[in-house]
Design a protein around this motif. Structure first.
Motif, mmCIF file in Angstrom:
data_model
loop_
_atom_site.group_PDB
_atom_site.id
_atom_site.type_symbol
_atom_site.label_atom_id
_atom_site.label_comp_id
_atom_site.label_asym_id
_atom_site.label_seq_id
_atom_site.Cartn_x
_atom_site.Cartn_y
_atom_site.Cartn_z
ATOM 1 N N THR A 83 -2.528 -6.359 8.041
ATOM 2 C CA THR A 83 -2.453 -5.007 7.429
ATOM 3 C C THR A 83 -3.947 -4.458 8.343
ATOM 4 O OG1 THR A 83 -2.809 -3.567 5.725
ATOM 5 C CG2 THR A 83 -4.300 -5.627 5.713
ATOM 6 N N GLY A 84 -4.306 -3.389 8.047
ATOM 7 C CA GLY A 84 -5.434 -2.655 8.588
ATOM 8 C C GLY A 84 -6.288 -1.590 7.665
ATOM 9 N N TYR A 85 -7.139 -1.015 8.350
ATOM 10 C CA TYR A 85 -8.027 0.046 7.403
ATOM 11 C C TYR A 85 -7.191 1.333 7.364
ATOM 12 C CZ TYR A 85 -12.227 -3.071 7.824
ATOM 13 O OH TYR A 85 -13.107 -4.036 7.679
ATOM 14 N N VAL A 86 -7.686 1.835 6.086
ATOM 15 C CA VAL A 86 -6.679 2.983 5.774
ATOM 16 C C VAL A 86 -7.759 4.093 5.491
ATOM 17 C CG1 VAL A 86 -4.601 2.046 4.950
ATOM 18 C CG2 VAL A 86 -6.792 2.361 3.542
ATOM 19 N N PHE A 87 -7.330 5.396 5.959
ATOM 20 C CA PHE A 87 -8.051 6.537 5.426
ATOM 21 C C PHE A 87 -7.459 7.074 4.185
ATOM 22 C CE2 PHE A 87 -8.800 7.300 9.931
ATOM 23 C CZ PHE A 87 -10.098 7.282 9.952
ATOM 24 N N ILE A 88 -8.193 7.391 3.221
ATOM 25 C CA ILE A 88 -7.723 7.670 1.830
ATOM 26 C C ILE A 88 -8.299 9.098 1.560
ATOM 27 C CG2 ILE A 88 -7.879 7.153 -0.749
ATOM 28 C CD1 ILE A 88 -8.667 4.156 0.202
ATOM 29 N N THR A 89 -7.376 10.011 1.142
ATOM 30 C CA THR A 89 -7.622 11.457 0.758
ATOM 31 C C THR A 89 -6.945 11.978 -0.570
ATOM 32 O OG1 THR A 89 -6.117 12.272 2.377
ATOM 33 C CG2 THR A 89 -8.516 12.145 3.221
ATOM 34 N N ARG A 90 -7.333 12.799 -1.069
ATOM 35 C CA ARG A 90 -6.636 13.479 -2.335
ATOM 36 C C ARG A 90 -5.549 13.992 -1.288
ATOM 37 N NH1 ARG A 90 -9.300 15.547 -7.430
ATOM 38 N NH2 ARG A 90 -7.768 17.186 -7.196
ATOM 39 N N GLU A 91 -4.285 14.130 -2.102
ATOM 40 C CA GLU A 91 -3.031 14.730 -1.653
ATOM 41 C C GLU A 91 -3.376 16.279 -1.490
ATOM 42 O OE1 GLU A 91 0.594 11.559 -2.414
ATOM 43 O OE2 GLU A 91 0.586 13.622 -3.350
ATOM 44 N N ASP A 92 -3.899 16.832 -2.759
ATOM 45 C CA ASP A 92 -3.978 18.160 -2.752
ATOM 46 C C ASP A 92 -4.860 18.650 -1.557
ATOM 47 O OD1 ASP A 92 -6.282 17.584 -3.922
ATOM 48 O OD2 ASP A 92 -5.985 18.477 -5.940
ATOM 49 N N ARG A 93 -5.531 18.069 -1.093
ATOM 50 C CA ARG A 93 -6.430 18.635 0.018
ATOM 51 C C ARG A 93 -5.766 18.854 1.209
ATOM 52 N NH1 ARG A 93 -12.963 16.295 -0.701
ATOM 53 N NH2 ARG A 93 -13.598 18.610 -1.646
ATOM 54 N N GLU A 94 -4.739 18.152 1.474
ATOM 55 C CA GLU A 94 -3.941 18.400 2.682
ATOM 56 C C GLU A 94 -4.894 17.876 4.034
ATOM 57 O OE1 GLU A 94 -2.291 21.968 2.688
ATOM 58 O OE2 GLU A 94 -0.702 21.402 0.949
ATOM 59 N N ALA A 137 -13.097 11.906 2.004
ATOM 60 C CA ALA A 137 -12.232 10.772 2.592
ATOM 61 C C ALA A 137 -13.170 9.391 2.424
ATOM 62 C CB ALA A 137 -11.765 11.131 3.939
ATOM 63 N N ALA A 138 -12.214 8.505 2.533
ATOM 64 C CA ALA A 138 -13.007 6.951 2.930
ATOM 65 C C ALA A 138 -12.062 6.300 3.564
ATOM 66 C CB ALA A 138 -12.860 6.326 1.291
ATOM 67 N N SER A 177 -5.432 5.636 -9.487
ATOM 68 C CA SER A 177 -5.974 6.639 -9.640
ATOM 69 C C SER A 177 -5.180 7.808 -10.355
ATOM 70 C CB SER A 177 -6.225 7.357 -7.914
ATOM 71 O OG SER A 177 -6.759 8.773 -8.116
ATOM 72 N N LYS A 178 -5.736 8.455 -11.217
ATOM 73 C CA LYS A 178 -5.078 9.710 -12.022
ATOM 74 C C LYS A 178 -4.705 10.845 -10.987
ATOM 75 C CE LYS A 178 -7.252 8.556 -16.236
ATOM 76 N NZ LYS A 178 -8.193 9.067 -17.386
ATOM 77 N N GLU A 179 -5.635 10.902 -10.084
ATOM 78 C CA GLU A 179 -5.184 11.833 -8.948
ATOM 79 C C GLU A 179 -4.319 11.372 -7.908
ATOM 80 O OE1 GLU A 179 -5.680 15.270 -9.083
ATOM 81 O OE2 GLU A 179 -6.939 15.145 -10.744
ATOM 82 N N PRO A 180 -3.305 12.019 -7.387
ATOM 83 C CA PRO A 180 -2.601 11.598 -6.214
ATOM 84 C C PRO A 180 -3.367 11.591 -5.074
ATOM 85 C CG PRO A 180 -1.400 13.178 -7.461
ATOM 86 C CD PRO A 180 -2.787 13.167 -7.817
ATOM 87 N N LEU A 181 -3.342 10.206 -4.476
ATOM 88 C CA LEU A 181 -4.115 10.078 -3.340
ATOM 89 C C LEU A 181 -2.952 9.825 -2.199
ATOM 90 C CD1 LEU A 181 -7.055 7.853 -4.865
ATOM 91 C CD2 LEU A 181 -6.976 10.392 -4.199
ATOM 92 N N LYS A 182 -3.468 10.116 -0.957
ATOM 93 C CA LYS A 182 -2.959 9.959 0.397
ATOM 94 C C LYS A 182 -3.580 8.718 1.148
ATOM 95 C CE LYS A 182 -1.726 12.834 4.417
ATOM 96 N NZ LYS A 182 -1.972 14.199 4.918
#
Length: 277
Positions: free
Chosen positions: A109-120, A195-196, A210-215
């Motif tokens: 696997t690998g590293y991932v960028f995580i953001t909130r979906e609503d921030r697009e 982002a993380a 997460s309660k907020e949908p994350l991308k």
């Protein structure tokens, strides 16, 4: 009298021999796994981690009793536990780690960028210009490829206060300071940071919770330093045993092949994006 001494000596040798055989048998019937006492989502002493589940699969496949030997500081897992025969197996080892005898990989696997979906927000590579903007706040783990890349694009100082906060303002000099990945994921969810970039296995569970949908976007393996040296973002993961424990290595390789679908079920249930091995 000589005969009695001989008999006592012979009996003593026999008892010691039986005890030795018993000890060897006990050792052979047990799989002693070194694991973090509080390293969720990988493992803990309540056996809540996904590596606890994989250890269980391995022990059952080898028909051995599973025991855990817990460490508090990952820096000592190999040198002070595995090498000193306090345990026999370490899970979740980078396939390039030279300190252990490695099994065949059991996932990649690998590293991932995580953001909130609503921030697009759309980032999938350290070459994306958005990461170079001073007001774009991104969290990474200490001593990770993310920290290396923030230094390369001159963004480390911009996020220094955030890193200090996550480390509870403790010095990491000759000391292990754990940063809870759940806290970093929550900072994305709460818009504390944009982002993380985290190691997918350490983040997947908390993204799902997460309660907020994350991308989640897998980071492309195209990161380089200014000198052209590659900064690896994808890794094959293996199990590690002592360098002379070829017998256990071979047994584990066989078990990995036989139980690969069960292992992958654990990883998919965790939400970890898997790459072809």
């Amino acid at each position: 009298m000589k005969n009695k001494k001989f008999l006592r000596s012979g009996f003593k040798s026999l008892v010691l021999g039986v005890l030795s055989l018993w000890a060897v048998q006990v050792y052979a019937d047990e799989l002693n796994v070194c694991a973090g006492k509080n390293e969720m989502p990988f493992s803990n002493d309540k056996k809540d981690g996904f590596e606890n589940d994989i250890a269980e699969i391995m022990a059952k496949s080898l028909n051995k009793k599973l025991n855990y030997v817990y460490w508090d500081d990952p820096r000592y897992a190999v040198g002070f536990f595995l090498d000193k025969k306090k345990c026999d197996l370490v899970l979740g080892v980078d396939s390039t780690d030279p300190r252990v005898l490695k099994t065949n990989p059991y996932y990649k696997t690998g590293y991932v960028f995580i953001t909130r979906e609503d921030r697009e927000i759309d980032i999938s590579s350290w070459n994306d210009d958005l990461l170079k903007e001073r007001n774009f706040r991104i969290g990474v783990m200490p001593d990770s490829p993310g920290k290396v890349m923030l230094l390369q694009i001159n963004r480390f100082d911009d996020m220094f206060d955030y890193f200090a906060e996550k480390q509870k303002y403790q010095s990491t000099r000759n000391k292990y300071v754990r940063v809870d990945p759940q806290e970093v994921v929550n900072d994305v969810s709460n818009k504390y940071i944009h982002a993380a970039m985290l190691w997918a296995p350490e983040a997947a569970r908390y993204v799902k919770q997460s309660k907020e949908p994350l991308k989640v976007q897998l980071v492309k393996d195209d990161a380089t330093k200014s000198n052209g040296e590659s900064v690896q973002m994808h890794y094959e993961i293996v199990m590690g045993v002592r360098k002379d424990d070829v017998q256990l290595q071979q047994a584990l390789n066989k078990a990995i092949d036989e139980k690969r679908s069960e292992i992958e079920s654990v990883l998919k249930r965790e939400g970890i994006p898997l790459l072809p091995i």
